[in-house]
Design a protein around this motif. Structure first.
Motif, short mmCIF file in Angstrom:
data_model
loop_
_atom_site.label_atom_id
_atom_site.label_comp_id
_atom_site.label_asym_id
_atom_site.label_seq_id
_atom_site.Cartn_x
_atom_site.Cartn_y
_atom_site.Cartn_z
N ALA A 12 0.83 -1.21 0.00
CA ALA A 12 0.00 0.00 0.00
C ALA A 12 0.86 1.25 0.00
O ALA A 12 0.56 2.23 -0.70
CB ALA A 12 -0.93 -0.01 1.20
N ALA A 13 1.94 1.24 0.78
CA ALA A 13 2.79 2.42 0.90
C ALA A 13 3.51 2.76 -0.40
O ALA A 13 3.80 3.93 -0.68
CB ALA A 13 3.81 2.22 2.02
N THR A 14 3.80 1.74 -1.20
CA THR A 14 4.52 1.97 -2.47
C THR A 14 3.57 2.16 -3.64
O THR A 14 4.01 2.17 -4.79
CB THR A 14 5.46 0.79 -2.77
OG1 THR A 14 4.70 -0.42 -2.86
CG2 THR A 14 6.51 0.65 -1.68
N GLY A 15 2.28 2.29 -3.36
CA GLY A 15 1.32 2.52 -4.43
C GLY A 15 1.01 1.30 -5.25
O GLY A 15 0.52 1.40 -6.38
N GLY A 16 1.30 0.12 -4.71
CA GLY A 16 1.00 -1.12 -5.42
C GLY A 16 2.15 -1.64 -6.24
O GLY A 16 1.95 -2.55 -7.08
#
Length: 523
Positions: free
Chosen positions: A104-108
């Motif tokens: 989630a933190a890396t945008g997928g």
């Protein structure tokens, strides 16, 4: 003494999607060999310092770990520590949550990390390493996969893999990208996913699904959660949970037996009020306890069955109702229904032949329960029927002396016991019909039968063979009762008095819901 493990990292990223369990391991190795290099992380200068092996215990030979990615992110650091643990529960502790949070933190963005155990001095040729890393995933002793279908059309896929060869994780988004809200929802799901994973890996396992089964339909439309785990005793345990907008299923296969449930909400049409559903669930949970005691079933297995039944039914407490929820079935036509989704459910223990002198005597426990609802016609001219059924088949050996453990053998001195065989069946059926929105039929039938055969042996000789049975059935016309209650409710509303219809109906549900004990079916 603080053991230090030498870490070998391979950079740059060279495990591609084809190295996951569904890919071809050899081709993956070939495709990555040319672009891979190996860098050795800092290791102790003394070759005499002990190191942990892949299961986290001190071995006779030096063991080091080849890491797929050179990273110091939270997920990798957690894996560096977890890989030294000896149990599956410890290796997966916090790992599922960290994987979801990082995705989630890396945008997928795709995540692929693994720690591969190799003997000191073993060759670290890139193509061989790629092959071994792929096999670590493909032939893992313990594997967990988690798939989420998003409202935007993308699919989130996660994998956790563990074996004596090492530890690996994967995560990616397929078929699109996640919206900002979906990424936020994914991150918020991390803790619940880890709690469910912790429950499955503990000994004995438990089901702690929580809000994992209560998907926000504006973000996620379905999930698949599967696990294959090895118990401390070396047996295999499998788990599968699948959900979408209309159905949900759960299956757990453990050494003690199998639990299986399938639910169909018919688009939410069947669902009643929360009070109505909770009362029906509570009624079933009591019946499950009674079946376990009567059939001498495994208490822990029945606990898993009850937890699964309760948690999968809790989905309906927050699920939005379909647009036709109040047009196809109104308050009146729901009166005789359970308020629950239709379902089939079973709990089964493996058969055992514990008496070597009489192989035909089987220890077993098999319990099945279901609800089926049939709707015909439209809202004004509607007929509906709801059928509920349960069946218990069980058999077991019991010592004649409750203070002496039963140990059956080929000698007659061990053959002092009772052999029980139980077969119970129950069913209920309710039917309502409407013509031009006027109720013209409301009937209910209940049936239950119980039978138990008990053979008593002393010194291997049959002493008694007794069969006891009971049965009862009842058919009722409920039309007049319901019409009177509805008339009282209309009068109360005209006078501005709070409705008590639901409470009154609740007090009468024993007249039509499933009742497995013949003596409790009132005349």
């Amino acid at each position: 003494m603080n053991p230090i493990t030498a870490i070998i990292r391979t950079t740059p990223t060279y495990i591609t999607a084809s190295t996951t369990p569904s890919g071809n391991s050899v081709e993956a190795a070939r495709s990555t060999a040319a672009s891979s290099r190996v860098s050795i992380g800092q290791s102790p200068s003394s070759a005499d310092i002990d190191t942990y092996n892949a299961k986290g215990t001190l071995g006779s030979g030096q063991v080091r770990y080849v890491w797929e990615q050179d990273g110091i992110d939270k997920l990798s650091m957690l894996m560096y520590s977890a890989i030294q643990s000896s149990s599956t529960a410890a290796r997966f502790q916090g790992l599922g949550a960290a994987l979801l949070e990082q995705l989630a933190a890396t945008g997928g963005q795709r995540i692929s990390q693994s720690g591969l155990a190799v003997n000191n001095g073993a060759a670290t040729e890139p193509m061989l390493l790629a092959l071994q890393q792929a096999r670590l995933r493909e032939f893992a002793t313990d594997s967990v996969t988690f798939t989420l279908n998003t409202a935007s059309g993308a699919t989130v896929s996660l994998g956790l893999f563990n074996s004596a060869s090492g530890l690996a994780v994967d995560a990616e988004v397929l078929g699109g990208s996640l919206t900002a809200n979906e990424l936020k929802g994914l991150s918020m799901m991390a803790g619940t996913f880890q709690t469910a994973l912790n429950g499955l890996t503990q000994e004995p396992p438990s089901l702690r699904l929580g809000s994992l089964v209560k998907l926000d339909p504006t973000l996620f439309t379905g999930l698949q959660f599967k696990a294959q785990l090895q118990t401390a005793g070396g047996a295999q345990q499998t788990f599968a949970l699948e959900m979408d907008e209309h159905t949900r299923s759960l299956e757990l296969q453990a050494p003690s037996g199998n639990v299986k449930l399938n639910f169909d909400t018919q688009g939410g049409t069947l669902l009643g009020s929360e009070v109505q559903r909770q009362a029906a669930v509570s009624n079933y949970l009591n019946q499950f306890d009674a079946a376990q005691k009567r059939g001498n079933g495994d208490e822990q297995l029945m606990t898993l069955f009850k937890d699964a039944f309760r948690q999968l039914n809790s989905v309906d407490d927050t699920t939005p109702r379909p647009t036709n929820h109040h047009t196809l079935l109104n308050k009146t036509s729901r009166l005789l229904l359970s308020g629950m989704a239709d379902f089939t459910a079973s709990v089964t223990q493996p058969e055992r032949r514990s008496n070597p002198m009489r192989k035909n005597e089987v220890d077993s426990f098999d319990y099945n329960v279901s609800q089926t609802t049939t709707l015909k016609g439209g809202a004004a001219n509607l007929s509906l029927q709801q059928d509920q059924r349960s069946e218990l088949k069980a058999s077991w050996h019991e010592s004649l002396n409750p203070w002496v453990e039963l140990r059956l053998g080929l000698d007659s001195e061990s053959q002092d016991y009772r052999y029980h065989e139980v077969h119970d069946q129950a069913s209920s059926s309710t039917r309502m019909a409407f013509v031009n929105n006027v109720m013209i039929e409301a009937t209910a039938t209940q049936q239950a039968s119980q039978q138990e055969r008990v053979r008593t042996y002393q010194q291997a000789e049959l002493q008694t063979d007794v069969t006891t049975s009971a049965a009862n059935d009842q058919s009722r016309d409920l039309l007049e009762i319901l019409e009177n209650l509805l008339a009282q409710d209309r009068q109360a509303r005209r006078l501005g008095v709070a409705s008590s219809l639901e409470q009154q109906i609740q007090s009468l549900r024993g007249l039509w819901l499933l009742q497995p004990i013949p003596a409790l079916i009132d005349d």
